[in-house]
Design an enzyme around this catalytic site. Sequence first.
Site, PDB file in Angstrom:
ATOM      1  N   ASP A 117       3.255  -6.600   3.081  1.00  0.00           N
ATOM      2  CA  ASP A 117       3.245  -5.522   4.068  1.00  0.00           C
ATOM      3  C   ASP A 117       4.453  -5.698   4.977  1.00  0.00           C
ATOM      4  O   ASP A 117       5.354  -6.485   4.687  1.00  0.00           O
ATOM      5  CB  ASP A 117       1.938  -5.567   4.866  1.00  0.00           C
ATOM      6  CG  ASP A 117       1.484  -4.197   5.340  1.00  0.00           C
ATOM      7  OD1 ASP A 117       2.330  -3.431   5.829  1.00  0.00           O
ATOM      8  OD2 ASP A 117       0.283  -3.903   5.233  1.00  0.00           O
TER       9      ASP A 117
ATOM     10  N   HIS B 233       0.834  -1.205   0.000  1.00  0.00           N
ATOM     11  CA  HIS B 233       0.000   0.000   0.000  1.00  0.00           C
ATOM     12  C   HIS B 233       0.866   1.250   0.000  1.00  0.00           C
ATOM     13  O   HIS B 233       1.927   1.305   0.637  1.00  0.00           O
ATOM     14  CB  HIS B 233      -1.001   0.010   1.151  1.00  0.00           C
ATOM     15  CG  HIS B 233      -0.446   0.031   2.536  1.00  0.00           C
ATOM     16  ND1 HIS B 233      -0.080   1.191   3.183  1.00  0.00           N
ATOM     17  CD2 HIS B 233      -0.223  -0.967   3.428  1.00  0.00           C
ATOM     18  CE1 HIS B 233       0.347   0.906   4.402  1.00  0.00           C
ATOM     19  NE2 HIS B 233       0.280  -0.400   4.584  1.00  0.00           N
TER      20      HIS B 233
ATOM     21  N   ASP C 163       6.420   1.042   6.518  1.00  0.00           N
ATOM     22  CA  ASP C 163       5.035   0.583   6.436  1.00  0.00           C
ATOM     23  C   ASP C 163       4.259   1.592   5.606  1.00  0.00           C
ATOM     24  O   ASP C 163       3.823   2.618   6.118  1.00  0.00           O
ATOM     25  CB  ASP C 163       4.469   0.466   7.858  1.00  0.00           C
ATOM     26  CG  ASP C 163       3.032   0.009   7.911  1.00  0.00           C
ATOM     27  OD1 ASP C 163       2.504  -0.419   6.874  1.00  0.00           O
ATOM     28  OD2 ASP C 163       2.421   0.104   8.991  1.00  0.00           O
TER      29      ASP C 163
ATOM     30  N   HIS D   6       4.829   2.616  12.694  1.00  0.00           N
ATOM     31  CA  HIS D   6       3.925   3.691  13.102  1.00  0.00           C
ATOM     32  C   HIS D   6       4.654   4.701  13.989  1.00  0.00           C
ATOM     33  O   HIS D   6       4.167   5.134  15.028  1.00  0.00           O
ATOM     34  CB  HIS D   6       2.667   3.141  13.776  1.00  0.00           C
ATOM     35  CG  HIS D   6       1.695   2.567  12.795  1.00  0.00           C
ATOM     36  ND1 HIS D   6       0.348   2.817  12.851  1.00  0.00           N
ATOM     37  CD2 HIS D   6       1.882   1.771  11.720  1.00  0.00           C
ATOM     38  CE1 HIS D   6      -0.260   2.195  11.852  1.00  0.00           C
ATOM     39  NE2 HIS D   6       0.656   1.554  11.155  1.00  0.00           N
TER      40      HIS D   6
ATOM     41  N   GLU E 214      -4.864   2.277   2.961  1.00  0.00           N
ATOM     42  CA  GLU E 214      -4.873   1.070   3.787  1.00  0.00           C
ATOM     43  C   GLU E 214      -4.933   1.415   5.263  1.00  0.00           C
ATOM     44  O   GLU E 214      -5.628   0.761   6.041  1.00  0.00           O
ATOM     45  CB  GLU E 214      -3.622   0.226   3.492  1.00  0.00           C
ATOM     46  CG  GLU E 214      -3.630  -1.164   4.135  1.00  0.00           C
ATOM     47  CD  GLU E 214      -2.943  -1.226   5.500  1.00  0.00           C
ATOM     48  OE1 GLU E 214      -2.889  -2.315   6.080  1.00  0.00           O
ATOM     49  OE2 GLU E 214      -2.466  -0.165   5.982  1.00  0.00           O
ATOM     50  N   GLU E 215      -4.211   2.453   5.656  1.00  0.00           N
ATOM     51  CA  GLU E 215      -4.073   2.781   7.072  1.00  0.00           C
ATOM     52  C   GLU E 215      -5.355   3.326   7.702  1.00  0.00           C
ATOM     53  O   GLU E 215      -5.442   3.450   8.922  1.00  0.00           O
ATOM     54  CB  GLU E 215      -2.939   3.800   7.265  1.00  0.00           C
ATOM     55  CG  GLU E 215      -1.551   3.298   6.885  1.00  0.00           C
ATOM     56  CD  GLU E 215      -1.000   2.269   7.857  1.00  0.00           C
ATOM     57  OE1 GLU E 215      -1.688   1.944   8.831  1.00  0.00           O
ATOM     58  OE2 GLU E 215       0.120   1.798   7.626  1.00  0.00           O
TER      59      GLU E 215
END
Length: 357
Positions: free
Chosen positions: A234, A65, A179, A322, A211-212
Amino acid sequence: MDRLERLMKELTEAGGISGFEGEVRKKMEAYLSPLSEELLRDRLGSVVGRKTGDPNGPKVLIAGHLDEIGFMVTGITEKGFLRFQMVGSWLPHNVLSHRVRVRSRKGEYLGLIGSKAPHVMPLEERRRLVELKDMFIDVGASSREEVEEMGIRPGDPIIPESPFFTMKNGELWGGKALDNRAGCALAVELLHALQDTDHPNIVFAGATVQEEVGLRGAETLANLVEPDVAIAVDVALAYDTPGHENHPLQADLGKGPVLFLMDHFLIAHQGLRDFLLETAKDLDIPVQFEVMMGGGTDGGRFHLQGIGCPTIGIGCPTRYIHSHNGIMCRKDFEQTVRLLKELVRRLDRRKLEELLA
């Protein structure tokens, strides 16, 4: 810096929070185009390149993504500071005092998520977690009017600022947005690896948007491609840092790709799971495992396409996701590319029917 490091540097340093993926999408298209017969795009911005082996073979979707977590401007104070809301999931611990880029219609501006000095904070306040609603961004302005002159307004995206770096003589990669720019790079490298390889299917490799914030682009892209099989690529959580000693699963940097057995949105398809493990064994590639009930991958939407699409998720173990700075291992990435290539090479119509039996 070799070709693969340059790819990771360019993709990770590009700005593209959920809903604002244009910059990184253009870079992906530039990489995918010479490796593909055709680029396909949905109306939200997801993109894949098509590489046909057997035109009568199954359609195989392999996608990361494009989007990264970030923030959005929600307000401007009288003295020129920005209020903001997170886009994607952040822990407040990871936010204070970091640099960001605020993208307005007039350009990009460096900003700093401000914090109080401990000298003026009573003990109780020092111990209390600062909530995102109490944070602000300093863009160097001294008034609301000055911010407005910069073109900044509510709804503008705020992108983490963190350059790509390497550690341990290039064995480890670091930076923001691993990510999931790592998944984007996996899709690119898979098509690169397939250039001189026969395969019995039609591969669609690329990346989704948003996606997030709920796997949104995965649904629209799957509607476009209508895959027979899907693999979400991912990053996975690494559990090799202090604090994870008692975690029931183990995923270490440098010890191989990670197979998602189950997450909040997807249970790995049994046939595909076994097929991947058998293929990895033949290649002598170690596979680690993940069960992540607090999140998921695009596979959570891919597998719901049409009457059902056999789907698995695979990724590279990554520390500190993250946040402004993650770390992953190049060896894991390269092994994942090898594994994906062999899965594509072995996955023909007959094998698919066998997996579904």
